[in-house]
Write an enzyme that holds these catalytic residues in place. Structure first.
Site, PDB file in Angstrom:
ATOM      1  N   TRP A 244       0.829  -1.216   0.000  1.00  0.00           N
ATOM      2  CA  TRP A 244       0.000   0.000   0.000  1.00  0.00           C
ATOM      3  C   TRP A 244       0.857   1.258   0.000  1.00  0.00           C
ATOM      4  CZ3 TRP A 244      -4.254  -1.187  -1.946  1.00  0.00           C
ATOM      5  CH2 TRP A 244      -4.939  -2.341  -1.583  1.00  0.00           C
TER       6      TRP A 244
ATOM      7  N   ASP B 180      -1.416   6.523   6.458  1.00  0.00           N
ATOM      8  CA  ASP B 180      -2.533   5.653   6.077  1.00  0.00           C
ATOM      9  C   ASP B 180      -2.747   4.672   7.233  1.00  0.00           C
ATOM     10  OD1 ASP B 180      -4.177   3.645   5.089  1.00  0.00           O
ATOM     11  OD2 ASP B 180      -2.977   3.224   3.308  1.00  0.00           O
TER      12      ASP B 180
ATOM     13  N   LYS C  95     -11.774  -1.903   7.011  1.00  0.00           N
ATOM     14  CA  LYS C  95     -10.938  -2.843   7.764  1.00  0.00           C
ATOM     15  C   LYS C  95     -11.393  -2.908   9.227  1.00  0.00           C
ATOM     16  CE  LYS C  95      -8.779  -3.000   3.928  1.00  0.00           C
ATOM     17  NZ  LYS C  95      -7.542  -2.413   3.487  1.00  0.00           N
TER      18      LYS C  95
END
Ligand SMILES: *Cc1c(COP(=O)(O)O)cnc(C)c1O
Length: 360
Positions: free
Chosen positions: A101, A171, A195
């Protein structure tokens, strides 16, 4: 009706209590005669939903007044572009590459300016967090970017990098609200909610006010300007209204559970059960350097692809879903987010012990 133990990395398990509550409210939300899904966002009733959600989130984290909370769309991935479009003034950014990511964000950053990889753990398949105490961070970088919890590889920054006074952008998709945080250390903290908080489609960005300006990169679409969303309290256009409603329910649930301190304690308890077992197992082993282990995503292997596949298959048949590792790394991964009950982890470990005895 039967519920499984869902170890998915995302979209992921939500608190059963919340699901029951929203099921009850599905046909008639607070006497409105309609579902929140069917409701105009320009109503008193909906305004109260989004405002209460923001208020509860502010309370949970302890967000000071000089930070804006934005409910956005486009997934966490859209922020890979939105952040540079809004924050790049000198067009230089330092990225710390600790997984897929972060790498994707870095590649996106390259489109808009000079993206510099100042540290990386790619040399050991992202199984650790690099030393970030004294990085080569240029004086004129706009910000330092990290992915705080690496969903795929199972590592976590337990100490924030030394940004040499530069703005930190993080993030937190896969560790959002899993522990107390000091938001004042961040310029931007953002995450997709699927998530740890709610259904896919909502991204929450918490941004220090001085970073929200008219001065975006040229050709930045209106919808990708933080200022537009901030000036309109996340209601410039139709927000992901139903998703935000669920997020609000989860904020209430976390508050009821005792807030972020209680959440962290519970998450530590769950992760310890699994890691302690992995550390003494002769069949399974964790893939991450101990000090950098995530409390949320726990990857492990047997060392044999065949046994891994057999394990995932038998686990599924027993009611443990989504234990297969990410398609890029293989093996197994148990994602044990806030809403995974402790019994889920205990029962998983019991099952692993049995599998170990049968396959040693
Ligand atoms: C899942 C995830 C993303 C991508 O989220 P999308 O909403 O699918 O764009 C980004 N960063 C992290 C850390 C993630 O776990």
């Amino acid at each position: 009706m039967k519920r499984v133990y869902n170890f998915s990395a995302g979209p992921a398990v939500l608190p059963e209590e919340v699901l029951k509550e929203v099921a009850e409210e599905m046909f008639d939300y607070q006497g409105s005669g309609m579902s929140v899904m069917e409701m105009s966002h320009r109503t008193k009733l909906y305004e109260s939903i989004i405002q209460t959600a923001e208020k509860d989130l502010r309370e949970l984290i302890g967000i000071p007044d000089n930070y804006k909370v934005l409910f956005l769309q486009g997934g966490a991935s859209q922020q890979f572009a939105m952040i540079p479009m809004n924050l790049m003034k000198n067009k230089k950014v330092a990225y710390i590459i600790t997984g897929q990511w972060a790498k994707k964000a870095y590649e996106e950053g390259k489109i808009y300016g000079e993206a510099m990889a100042v540290a990386s753990s790619a040399d050991k398949v992202y199984s650790y967090i690099p030393d970030c105490s004294d990085l080569d961070i240029k004086d004129d970088v706009d910000y330092v970017y990290i992915c705080e919890n690496n969903t795929i590889y199972g590592t976590k920054f337990w100490e924030l990098p030394n940004t040499k006074g530069k703005t930190l952008v993080s993030d937190v998709s896969s560790c959002f609200l899993s522990e107390p945080v000091d938001i004042t250390k961040y310029g931007v903290m953002y995450g997709g909610v699927q998530k740890n908080i709610g259904p896919a489609g909502v991204v929450i960005a918490i941004i220090r006010e001085d970073l929200i300006t008219e001065d975006t990169l040229p050709f930045t679409p209106t919808m990708l300007k933080y200022k537009i969303h901030a000036d309109n309290d996340s209601m410039y256009n139709t927000p992901p209204a139903y998703g935000i409603y669920i997020c609000g329910k989860v904020f209430k649930w976390i508050k009821k559970m005792g807030g972020l301190t209680a959440m962290k304690e519970l998450n530590e308890k769950k992760a310890t059960i699994l890691y302690d077992y992995l550390d003494q197992s002769s069949l399974f082993k964790g893939t991450v350097v101990k000090k950098d282990r995530s409390l949320m995503n726990v990857p492990f292997i047997t060392g044999s692809d065949e046994l891994d596949a057999k394990f995932v298959k038998q686990a599924k048949a027993t009611g443990f879903e989504n234990l297969k590792g990410h398609r890029s790394v293989g093996g197994m991964r148990a994602s044990i987010y806030n809403a995974m009950p402790i019994e889920g982890v205990e029962k998983l470990v019991e099952f692993m012990k049995k599998f170990e005895a049968e396959n040693a």
